[in-house]
Design an enzyme around this catalytic site. Structure first.
Site, short mmCIF file in Angstrom:
data_model
loop_
_atom_site.label_atom_id
_atom_site.label_comp_id
_atom_site.label_asym_id
_atom_site.label_seq_id
_atom_site.Cartn_x
_atom_site.Cartn_y
_atom_site.Cartn_z
N ASN A 147 0.86 -1.18 0.00
CA ASN A 147 0.00 0.00 0.00
C ASN A 147 0.90 1.24 0.00
O ASN A 147 1.70 1.43 0.91
CB ASN A 147 -0.88 -0.07 1.26
CG ASN A 147 -1.78 1.12 1.39
OD1 ASN A 147 -1.38 2.24 1.15
ND2 ASN A 147 -3.02 0.87 1.78
N HIS A 200 1.06 6.13 1.91
CA HIS A 200 1.87 7.04 2.74
C HIS A 200 2.91 7.82 1.95
O HIS A 200 3.38 8.86 2.42
CB HIS A 200 2.51 6.28 3.89
CG HIS A 200 1.49 5.84 4.88
ND1 HIS A 200 0.57 6.71 5.42
CD2 HIS A 200 1.20 4.63 5.39
CE1 HIS A 200 -0.23 6.05 6.23
NE2 HIS A 200 0.13 4.78 6.23
N HIS A 223 -5.53 3.53 -1.69
CA HIS A 223 -6.83 3.82 -1.09
C HIS A 223 -7.25 5.22 -1.53
O HIS A 223 -6.64 6.20 -1.11
CB HIS A 223 -6.71 3.74 0.45
CG HIS A 223 -8.01 3.93 1.17
ND1 HIS A 223 -8.11 3.80 2.54
CD2 HIS A 223 -9.26 4.23 0.73
CE1 HIS A 223 -9.37 4.03 2.90
NE2 HIS A 223 -10.08 4.30 1.83
N ARG A 260 -9.52 7.88 -0.97
CA ARG A 260 -10.51 8.27 0.05
C ARG A 260 -11.38 9.39 -0.49
O ARG A 260 -10.96 10.18 -1.34
CB ARG A 260 -9.80 8.73 1.32
CG ARG A 260 -8.96 7.66 1.98
CD ARG A 260 -8.38 8.18 3.28
NE ARG A 260 -9.41 8.33 4.29
CZ ARG A 260 -9.58 7.50 5.32
NH1 ARG A 260 -8.75 6.49 5.51
NH2 ARG A 260 -10.54 7.70 6.18
N ARG A 307 -7.26 12.70 0.95
CA ARG A 307 -6.19 13.22 1.82
C ARG A 307 -4.80 12.76 1.39
O ARG A 307 -3.81 13.40 1.70
CB ARG A 307 -6.44 12.83 3.27
CG ARG A 307 -6.28 11.36 3.55
CD ARG A 307 -6.32 11.07 5.01
NE ARG A 307 -7.66 11.26 5.58
CZ ARG A 307 -8.04 10.69 6.71
NH1 ARG A 307 -7.19 9.93 7.39
NH2 ARG A 307 -9.24 10.86 7.18
N GLU A 354 -8.49 0.32 -2.97
CA GLU A 354 -9.21 0.27 -1.69
C GLU A 354 -10.13 1.48 -1.64
O GLU A 354 -9.73 2.59 -2.02
CB GLU A 354 -8.16 0.34 -0.57
CG GLU A 354 -8.70 0.03 0.79
CD GLU A 354 -7.61 0.18 1.85
OE1 GLU A 354 -6.45 -0.22 1.61
OE2 GLU A 354 -7.94 0.73 2.91
N THR A 392 -7.96 3.37 8.44
CA THR A 392 -9.17 2.55 8.53
C THR A 392 -9.26 1.94 9.92
O THR A 392 -8.32 1.30 10.38
CB THR A 392 -9.12 1.43 7.47
OG1 THR A 392 -8.67 1.99 6.25
CG2 THR A 392 -10.45 0.78 7.29
N GLU A 413 -10.79 -9.59 3.24
CA GLU A 413 -9.48 -9.25 3.81
C GLU A 413 -9.68 -9.21 5.32
O GLU A 413 -10.47 -8.40 5.84
CB GLU A 413 -8.98 -7.89 3.30
CG GLU A 413 -7.62 -7.55 3.92
CD GLU A 413 -7.03 -6.23 3.41
OE1 GLU A 413 -7.26 -5.86 2.24
OE2 GLU A 413 -6.33 -5.59 4.21
N HIS A 416 -3.40 -4.83 7.76
CA HIS A 416 -3.53 -3.67 8.65
C HIS A 416 -2.65 -3.83 9.88
O HIS A 416 -2.82 -4.76 10.66
CB HIS A 416 -4.98 -3.40 9.09
CG HIS A 416 -5.18 -1.92 9.34
ND1 HIS A 416 -4.68 -1.29 10.45
CD2 HIS A 416 -5.75 -0.96 8.58
CE1 HIS A 416 -4.97 0.00 10.38
NE2 HIS A 416 -5.61 0.23 9.25
N1 PXP Z 1 -5.60 -3.19 4.47
C1 PXP Z 1 -6.53 -2.22 4.60
C2 PXP Z 1 -7.95 -2.55 4.27
C3 PXP Z 1 -6.16 -0.91 4.99
O1 PXP Z 1 -7.10 0.03 5.13
C4 PXP Z 1 -4.80 -0.65 5.25
C5 PXP Z 1 -4.40 0.75 5.63
O2 PXP Z 1 -4.57 1.61 4.58
C6 PXP Z 1 -3.89 -1.68 5.09
C7 PXP Z 1 -4.31 -2.96 4.73
C8 PXP Z 1 -2.43 -1.49 5.33
O3 PXP Z 1 -2.25 -1.18 6.67
P1 PXP Z 1 -0.83 -0.68 7.17
O4 PXP Z 1 -0.58 0.63 6.51
O5 PXP Z 1 -1.03 -0.56 8.65
O6 PXP Z 1 0.16 -1.72 6.78
#
Ligand code: PXP
Length: 400
Positions: free
Chosen positions: A162, A165, A198, A200, A204, A225, A256, A306, A346
């Protein structure tokens, strides 16, 4: 852990298999509705096994497995304990290896059969009593071992990254760099099997432009996402990601928080899934490890779930973490058995991912924060490779 393993055959393969052996034994206990019963497993060499065989059965030479059920007459004290003690299983690692070789099986397969055989003896099955009981025990063994094999996923667990960030840092300045699309390319070159963005509602971090360009450039798989909001659904249908993951979205949250309440929003989510299905976009639902949510996800036609690993990652005590892990393991198994494909994510980081990656029913892990954070210190390429190494090595200790 209700499975107590002691390894005397220290120079054999046994120590490598210890963790998976404990896992497998617990899995069988769960299947036999004995999840909280305790059992002791002793892995020995042929010399020690010969001693047990001679002393307790008057037979010369080693054997593969011996079971000693808890005897309520002689073990009065132990039987009075609130925990159900089933007894002891002793397995000769030497004989198991030899038998595996002769039968053209792996050591793990043989060990699994011996553990199952030993446990059934502890629970009162006895193939030596009569032809009918022989049939019964054999059938039960086959049933359990087949179920175990069926619940194993077919390939290795994949790592999807992901890159939100990276966009968070860019948005902090409101300029063009760092670009999450360039980050995605580096992740792919370092071996990521997919990229997650993601989008949103409040935009953001990830912007429409990021998803559109990534759609054009991605070599692996784009997992979009998103919340089930009309505007975002239209966007997804337009750009055609390889899959979407539906998540709950609140404006005030930092990330999330918690999984979707599929049970409470069945109609709306079913509609979104139908819209995606019409465009051949598979849908994953991000849910807590809760059987009700799994059933609801299946009912409304999700392809994947998931499993939310956040509570496992945030657990403070070992007991809490074990509890959360068991919920995830159970949920993943159950979803898989029902025919859903299973991802997880997550909060996963460099210390807590291996245990989840070793779960045999999970297809893909979605990890963001930990990898992008580590990339600040070692570079993105290395941060991805280190996580891949963790995910891949966790599976080499898999029970085969
Ligand atoms: N899976 C989902 C559904 C998420 O919302 C996130 C965070 O955006 C992640 C995985 C990845 O989480 P992390 O950034 O804590 O690794």
């Amino acid at each position: 852990m209700p499975v107590d393993i002691t390894i005397h055959a220290k120079d054999s393969k046994a120590p490598v298999f210890a963790e998976q052996t404990a896992h497998f034994t617990q899995w069988i206990l769960n299947r036999l509705d004995e999840s909280s019963a305790r059992v002791s497993l002793l892995l020995v060499d042929d010399t020690e096994m010969s001693w047990y065989n001679e002393t307790y059965r008057g037979k010369t030479g080693p054997t593969n497995v011996l079971s000693f059920p808890m005897d309520s007459e002689t073990d009065v004290g132990l039987c009075a304990l609130p925990i159900k003690e089933l007894g002891d299983i002793i397995i000769s690692v030497d004989t198991a290896s030899q038998e595996a070789q002769n039968a053209g099986e792996t050591f793990g397969q043989r060990l699994r059969w011996l553990i199952t055989h030993g446990l059934l003896h502890l629970l009162g099955y006895d193939h030596e009593r009569s032809a009918e009981e022989h049939e019964l025990m054999y059938a039960k063994e086959q049933e359990l071992l087949q179920q175990f094999t069926l619940t194993r996923r077919r390939g290795m667990t994949q790592l999807a990254i992901n890159v939100d960030h990276v966009a968070t840092i860019r948005q902090a300045r409101g300029i063009k760099e760092p670009d999450p699309v360039s980050a995605a390319a580096i992740c792919e070159l370092a071996g990521a099997a997919g990229i997650v963005m993601h989008l949103r509602e409040d935009r953001r971090h990830i912007q429409d432009r990021d998803v559109r360009i990534l759609r054009e450039t991605i070599k692996t798989k784009l997992n979009l996402e998103m919340g089930a909001a009309e505007e975002i659904i239209r966007f997804a249908v337009d750009i055609q990601p390889d899959m979407v993951t539906l998540v709950p979205e609140k404006r005030q949250e930092l990330t999330t928080e918690g999984g979707l309440d599929v049970c409470a929003q069945k109609t709306k989510l079913a509609e979104t899934i139908a819209q995606m299905t019409e465009k051949n976009i598979p849908v994953s639902l991000f849910i807590d490890p809760d059987p009700k949510q799994i059933q609801a996800s299946l009912d409304i036609g999700a392809t994947f779930v998931e499993i939310h690993t956040g509570r496992y990652c945030d657990a403070i005590t070992e007991q809490e973490r074990n509890h959360e892990f068991q919920l995830i393991e159970h949920a993943a198994d159950e979803a898989f058995q029902m025919g859903l494909r299973v991802n997880a994510g997550h909060g996963l980081d460099y210390t807590n991912t291996a245990q989840i990656a070793a779960l045999p029913t999970i297809e893909e892990l979605s990890i963001g924060h930990a990898i992008i954070g580590r990339a600040l210190f070692v570079g993105l390429d290395q941060a991805v490779r280190e996580m891949r190494e963790i995910v891949e090595s966790a599976q080499f200790v898999n029970f085969s």
